[in-house]
Design an enzyme around this catalytic site. Structure first.
Site, mmCIF file in Angstrom:
data_model
loop_
_atom_site.group_PDB
_atom_site.id
_atom_site.type_symbol
_atom_site.label_atom_id
_atom_site.label_comp_id
_atom_site.label_asym_id
_atom_site.label_seq_id
_atom_site.Cartn_x
_atom_site.Cartn_y
_atom_site.Cartn_z
ATOM 1 N N SER A 288 0.900 -1.189 -0.025
ATOM 2 C CA SER A 288 0.015 -0.153 0.011
ATOM 3 C C SER A 288 1.047 1.328 0.182
ATOM 4 C CB SER A 288 -0.958 0.028 1.311
ATOM 5 O OG SER A 288 -1.908 1.157 1.124
ATOM 6 N N CYS A 289 0.374 2.433 -0.124
ATOM 7 C CA CYS A 289 0.959 3.601 -0.421
ATOM 8 C C CYS A 289 -0.019 4.911 -0.079
ATOM 9 C CB CYS A 289 1.932 3.725 -1.551
ATOM 10 S SG CYS A 289 0.975 3.760 -3.185
ATOM 11 N N GLY A 290 0.172 6.104 -0.771
ATOM 12 C CA GLY A 290 -0.599 7.071 -0.888
ATOM 13 C C GLY A 290 -1.723 6.848 -1.706
ATOM 14 N N TRP A 320 -3.934 4.753 0.794
ATOM 15 C CA TRP A 320 -4.290 5.588 1.743
ATOM 16 C C TRP A 320 -5.140 6.562 1.494
ATOM 17 C CZ3 TRP A 320 -4.136 4.578 6.867
ATOM 18 C CH2 TRP A 320 -4.734 5.449 7.702
#
Length: 338
Positions: A288-290, A320
């Protein structure tokens, strides 16, 4: 997205089979043995695959995936960097254009129809060998996302250049100007491989059950900076809370790259980094990330390190930005370090 799952799973990036063609007019003069390829390998392949308007043989197609954050301090845009210089014969993949335009989140995967139309406009055929690359400025950043997108939609032969910064430093040819206007192809509408993606609702159920007896155990790696993961630094998108998904670990994507060249670290070094996180390789590993872009840097590194089960690795597409907007405060699903 409501697509049927791909029946035959796409090979792991580190285990892509060497292409074989039996049709005489489609004989391949080149072959890449791994997902990540060097500038030397790409240059050699392009020399064996000169541009021609009459050939129907499968081609090597460089695909520039240049993209910068919307809050880039220099206001850079991928297309402007492409115009300054790019690999000869390269096409430009617009990460902000080829996406789900009906989604409120920045770069959700496009529909299969949108993807096929984009590939057709780029003049790419399904049997082409596509090599995705990034910018000289960032090294490795958005190209893994585009490479992963091609894998999700089942493009048989896709690779990642490691990387364009080295391509320039080592003196390989470049050209300037607008993107090539190739002859449009008829790329078939592909099938979406849902096994490579974890949707919000499934991840939410996993997070809600975190640490409960009998809960489905997964490993979640977050590519954002530690401060954003911890909730001590703000998110680049105004009004979005920082913090992390319950049970996730912080693994800033920069730790997976050489600090100078911004190429991926060698496989054994990447493996040591993942081993240092005490990850259970029998569990599903979710990246996952932004907004789902740098999460694929982790996903690609897992493949290069041959870490974990390839069929159990997934990317959280919305990442996110989706999570922080969809979970409710009273659910306790935004964690912060105190």
């Amino acid at each position: 997205m409501a697509f049927a799952a791909l029946r035959n799973s796409i090979p792991s990036p580190t285990r892509l089979a060497r292409p074989t063609m039996s049709i005489a007019h489609q004989t391949r003069q080149f072959s890449f043995s791994s997902y990540l390829i060097t500038p030397k390998e790409l240059d050699a392949a392009l020399k064996k695959n000169p541009r021609t308007k009459i050939s129907t043989s499968p081609r090597v197609v460089p695909l520039c995936a240049a993209w910068f954050m919307p809050n880039d301090p220099e206001g850079r845009k991928g297309i402007d960097i492409f115009r300054k210089h790019h690999i000869p014969q390269a096409r430009f993949f617009d990460l902000d254009g080829v996406k789900d335009h009906d989604s409120p989140y920045p770069h959700m995967l496009p529909t299969a129809e949108t993807f096929a139309e984009a590939m057709s406009e780029l003049g790419i055929r399904r049997d082409d060998e596509v090599v995705v690359y990034d910018t000289e400025e960032l090294g490795i950043f958005s190209a893994p996302r585009v490479g992963w997108t091609l894998r999700v939609f089942g493009h048989p032969r896709v690779h990642l250049l490691n990387n364009y910064r080295l391509w320039v430093r080592e003196g390989y040819p470049t050209e300037t100007g607008e993107p090539l206007q190739p002859e449009k192809t008829s790329y078939p509408v592909p099938t979406y491989d849902s096994k490579l993606v974890i949707p919000y609702r499934e991840l939410k159920e996993i997070a809600k059950e975190h640490r409960k007896e009998g809960a489905k155990e997964v490993e979640i790696l977050d590519a954002r900076s530690y401060g954003r993961w911890a909730g001590t630094d703000p998110e680049p998108r105004p009004g979005l809370s920082s913090g992390h998904i319950p049970g996730s670990q912080s693994l800033p994507f920069q730790e997976l790259l050489d600090p100078d060249t911004k190429t991926y670290l060698p496989g054994p070094e990447l493996r040591k980094i993942f081993e240092g996180k005490d990850l259970d390789t029998s569990k599903s590993i979710i990246s996952s990330c932004g907004t789902g872009v740098t999460a694929t840097i982790i996903e690609t590194a897992l493949g290069e390190a041959e870490f974990g089960e390839p069929n159990l690795r997934r990317v959280y597409d919305g990442s996110w930005t989706e999570w922080a907007q969809r979970v409710k405060p009273e659910e306790g699903l935004i964690k912060k370090e105190t």
